[in-house]
Design a protein around this motif. Structure first.
Motif, mmCIF file in Angstrom:
data_model
loop_
_atom_site.group_PDB
_atom_site.id
_atom_site.type_symbol
_atom_site.label_atom_id
_atom_site.label_comp_id
_atom_site.label_asym_id
_atom_site.label_seq_id
_atom_site.Cartn_x
_atom_site.Cartn_y
_atom_site.Cartn_z
ATOM 1 N N MET A 139 0.853 -1.238 -0.025
ATOM 2 C CA MET A 139 -0.068 0.068 0.064
ATOM 3 C C MET A 139 0.871 1.128 -0.040
ATOM 4 O O MET A 139 1.685 1.390 0.978
ATOM 5 N N LEU A 140 0.939 2.007 -1.049
ATOM 6 C CA LEU A 140 1.623 3.337 -1.035
ATOM 7 C C LEU A 140 1.153 4.363 -0.387
ATOM 8 O O LEU A 140 -0.049 4.391 -0.292
ATOM 9 N N GLU A 141 1.970 5.384 -0.197
ATOM 10 C CA GLU A 141 1.494 6.579 0.446
ATOM 11 C C GLU A 141 0.866 7.356 -0.519
ATOM 12 O O GLU A 141 1.382 7.329 -1.716
ATOM 13 N N THR A 142 0.032 8.248 -0.161
ATOM 14 C CA THR A 142 -0.463 9.287 -1.238
ATOM 15 C C THR A 142 0.650 10.135 -1.923
ATOM 16 O O THR A 142 0.735 10.387 -2.852
ATOM 17 N N ASP A 143 1.374 10.498 -0.567
ATOM 18 C CA ASP A 143 2.482 11.382 -1.341
ATOM 19 C C ASP A 143 3.600 10.647 -2.185
ATOM 20 O O ASP A 143 3.955 11.274 -3.368
ATOM 21 N N GLU A 144 3.562 9.377 -2.094
ATOM 22 C CA GLU A 144 4.522 8.618 -3.212
ATOM 23 C C GLU A 144 3.926 8.592 -4.318
ATOM 24 O O GLU A 144 4.511 8.605 -5.357
ATOM 25 N N ILE A 145 2.323 8.389 -4.414
ATOM 26 C CA ILE A 145 1.650 8.420 -5.472
ATOM 27 C C ILE A 145 1.779 9.655 -6.319
ATOM 28 O O ILE A 145 2.015 9.630 -7.677
ATOM 29 N N ILE A 146 1.735 10.585 -5.617
ATOM 30 C CA ILE A 146 1.572 11.956 -6.173
ATOM 31 C C ILE A 146 3.147 12.216 -7.010
ATOM 32 O O ILE A 146 3.211 12.822 -7.904
ATOM 33 N N ALA A 147 4.007 11.637 -5.997
ATOM 34 C CA ALA A 147 5.508 12.217 -6.289
ATOM 35 C C ALA A 147 6.215 11.252 -7.534
ATOM 36 O O ALA A 147 7.042 11.263 -8.045
ATOM 37 N N ARG A 176 -7.184 12.472 11.827
ATOM 38 C CA ARG A 176 -5.860 12.427 11.878
ATOM 39 C C ARG A 176 -5.303 11.741 10.583
ATOM 40 O O ARG A 176 -5.441 10.247 10.748
ATOM 41 N N PRO A 177 -4.799 12.108 9.345
ATOM 42 C CA PRO A 177 -4.631 11.674 8.206
ATOM 43 C C PRO A 177 -3.804 10.171 8.348
ATOM 44 O O PRO A 177 -4.202 9.269 7.863
ATOM 45 N N ALA A 178 -2.703 10.415 9.312
ATOM 46 C CA ALA A 178 -1.865 9.182 9.362
ATOM 47 C C ALA A 178 -2.559 7.916 9.992
ATOM 48 O O ALA A 178 -2.387 6.870 9.650
ATOM 49 N N GLU A 179 -3.651 8.169 10.979
ATOM 50 C CA GLU A 179 -4.309 7.224 11.441
ATOM 51 C C GLU A 179 -5.182 6.329 10.342
ATOM 52 O O GLU A 179 -5.395 5.092 10.608
ATOM 53 N N ILE A 180 -5.884 7.149 9.275
ATOM 54 C CA ILE A 180 -6.620 6.659 8.479
ATOM 55 C C ILE A 180 -5.859 5.695 7.547
ATOM 56 O O ILE A 180 -6.318 4.662 7.379
ATOM 57 N N ALA A 181 -4.674 6.513 7.271
ATOM 58 C CA ALA A 181 -3.837 5.489 6.404
ATOM 59 C C ALA A 181 -3.667 4.197 6.847
ATOM 60 O O ALA A 181 -3.397 3.235 6.269
ATOM 61 N N GLY A 182 -3.182 4.345 8.275
ATOM 62 C CA GLY A 182 -2.885 3.145 9.069
ATOM 63 C C GLY A 182 -3.781 1.967 9.165
ATOM 64 O O GLY A 182 -3.762 0.833 9.120
ATOM 65 N N LEU A 183 -5.219 2.729 9.296
ATOM 66 C CA LEU A 183 -6.467 1.721 9.198
ATOM 67 C C LEU A 183 -6.438 0.919 8.112
ATOM 68 O O LEU A 183 -6.845 -0.429 7.989
ATOM 69 N N TYR A 184 -6.098 1.638 6.914
ATOM 70 C CA TYR A 184 -6.311 0.684 5.646
ATOM 71 C C TYR A 184 -5.041 -0.120 5.318
ATOM 72 O O TYR A 184 -5.089 -1.211 4.964
ATOM 73 N N ARG A 185 -3.927 0.114 5.877
ATOM 74 C CA ARG A 185 -2.796 -0.715 5.728
ATOM 75 C C ARG A 185 -3.292 -1.949 6.653
ATOM 76 O O ARG A 185 -2.759 -2.928 6.431
ATOM 77 N N ALA A 186 -3.892 -1.701 7.921
ATOM 78 C CA ALA A 186 -4.090 -2.877 8.831
ATOM 79 C C ALA A 186 -5.162 -3.843 8.223
ATOM 80 O O ALA A 186 -5.107 -4.982 8.292
ATOM 81 N N VAL A 187 -6.043 -3.127 7.564
ATOM 82 C CA VAL A 187 -7.339 -3.918 6.652
ATOM 83 C C VAL A 187 -6.390 -4.807 5.615
ATOM 84 O O VAL A 187 -6.801 -5.843 5.490
ATOM 85 N N HIS A 188 -5.639 -4.211 4.696
ATOM 86 C CA HIS A 188 -4.982 -4.820 3.976
ATOM 87 C C HIS A 188 -4.024 -6.068 4.349
ATOM 88 O O HIS A 188 -3.981 -7.229 4.101
ATOM 89 N N ALA A 189 -3.409 -5.669 5.584
ATOM 90 C CA ALA A 189 -2.544 -6.704 6.138
ATOM 91 C C ALA A 189 -3.320 -7.977 6.682
ATOM 92 O O ALA A 189 -2.840 -9.145 6.698
ATOM 93 N N THR A 190 -4.503 -7.550 7.185
ATOM 94 C CA THR A 190 -5.395 -8.690 7.971
ATOM 95 C C THR A 190 -6.272 -9.458 6.794
ATOM 96 O O THR A 190 -6.176 -10.729 6.969
ATOM 97 N N PHE A 191 -6.684 -8.793 6.020
ATOM 98 C CA PHE A 191 -7.772 -9.538 4.916
ATOM 99 C C PHE A 191 -7.349 -9.493 3.539
ATOM 100 O O PHE A 191 -8.022 -9.949 2.540
ATOM 101 N N GLY A 192 -6.291 -8.513 3.243
ATOM 102 C CA GLY A 192 -5.735 -8.270 1.969
ATOM 103 C C GLY A 192 -6.960 -7.921 1.008
ATOM 104 O O GLY A 192 -6.628 -8.004 -0.542
#
Lengths: 80, 264
Positions: free
Chosen positions: A53-61, B83-99
């Motif tokens: 899962m890429l970061e949004t910043d990485e996708i933009i860059a 918190r944007p970083a926590e939202i991104a982390g949430l999706y990483r966790a979903v991906h890691a758990t369920f793919g």
């Protein structure tokens, strides 16, 4: 198959390039297919190929093939 | 707090209502519409990620109880939608758990009433972050997981206030109207990837959000509902189930009012 070659295959398949067409050095918007829509398709294909899962910043860059390769390398190194 | 479902809803869904094998993420799933929706989707067979941010133990207990009730995997994942970083982390966790991710219900929301001229900057920022900015981030991230699979379905929980406006709720209305703009645009952009995007616009629903109202306002609101009563969270959940199910396979870019015909 190396990461480099897998990424080349992803680019060729996603951007519908001929089998032997050059991919290294390719930049965003060099081809009609690599527009904003194609960019997101490319991101989806890269993420699926390498299970990332890429970061949004990485996708933009990610403005060229080499950027994509560096990004994938960085993520895979972090996993290892 | 267990949402009361109509009798028919306690049966497992089958046919085009069934969500077996799919993975759903419901934000703001700790109570109210979010909890009712998480439960409804699990009863329909989906594996459900319940997101919340204030009560980790409570949410984990709720997920465990839902898993025991339905027999499908239910997981509590904490992330603050401000918190944007926590939202991104949430999706990483979903991906890691369920793919994978097949269903997003963007429900987390914040209501802070203020008359125009009395809107504090920090309140404006907070409401927009949770209600609108997080919605955009959720759609972005969910789309990336859904693109990898067979597509998916998203439902954003807007509000009748986002459609009609309401005095004293300019910021809330703007944030919920913004979600509708997001739905209309995302439906166009994500349609080719087989991702459907719709909204529900609940009216006056019996949740914590309306419990702070005084008796006079409460009576006034109820009087504006042709069906003669406030809605239940489970009734919104039923509409959401419809929109994420294959019953709505040809429905995208729509805003479904769940409001008893309420007039604002």
């Amino acid at each position: 198959m190396s990461i480099h070659h897998r990424l080349i295959r992803v680019f060729r398949e996603t951007l519908d390039l001929a089998p032997e067409s050059p991919v290294t050095g390719l930049r965003y918007r060099d081809l009609p297919a690599w527009n904003s829509v194609g960019h997101m398709q490319l991101v989806a294909a890269i993420e699926a190929e390498f299970d990332l899962m890429l970061e949004t910043d990485e996708i933009i860059a990610m403005a060229c093939f080499e950027d994509a390769e560096r990004t994938v390398d960085r993520h895979l190194a972090a996993i290892v | 707090m267990t949402a009361t479902l109509p009798p028919s809803s306690d049966h497992r869904a089958s046919g085009p209502w069934a969500l077996d094998g799919r993975v759903a993420l419901v934000t703001g799933a700790g109570r109210g519409i979010g909890w009712a929706t998480a439960r409804r989707l699990a009863l329909a067979g989906a594996r459900v990620v319940l997101n919340g941010h204030t009560d980790p133990e409570g949410l984990a207990a709720r997920a465990a109880a839902l898993e025991a009730e339905t027999g499908v995997r239910c997981l509590a994942l904490m992330a603050d939608m401000a918190r944007p970083a926590e939202i991104a982390g949430l999706y990483r966790a979903v991906h890691a758990t369920f793919g994978r991710l097949d269903i997003l219900v963007n429900n987390a929301g914040l209501l802070e009433d203020a008359r125009l001229g009395m809107i504090a900057d920090d309140s404006l920022e907070r409401v927009m972050q949770v209600n609108l900015h997080a919605g955009i981030r959720n759609v972005q991230l969910a789309a990336r997981l859904m693109r990898r699979g067979q597509g998916g379905a998203m439902v954003l929980v807007s509000s009748i206030v986002g459609v009609r406006g309401n005095a004293g709720q300019a910021v809330y209305a703007a944030s919920k109207a913004g979600l509708i703009g997001l739905v209309l645009s995302a439906a166009k952009e994500l349609g080719p990837d087989r991702i459907r995007v719709n909204a529900v616009a609940p009216g006056y629903i019996e949740t914590d959000m309306i419990r702070h109202l005084d008796a006079g306002t409460d009576a006034q609101r109820r009087a504006a509902i042709p069906l003669g009563r406030a809605g239940q969270a489970c009734e919104v959940a039923e509409a959401i189930l419809f929109l994420v199910s294959d019953q709505a396979a040809y429905v995208t870019g729509q805003v479904l009012g769940v409001d008893g015909g309420m007039i604002l």
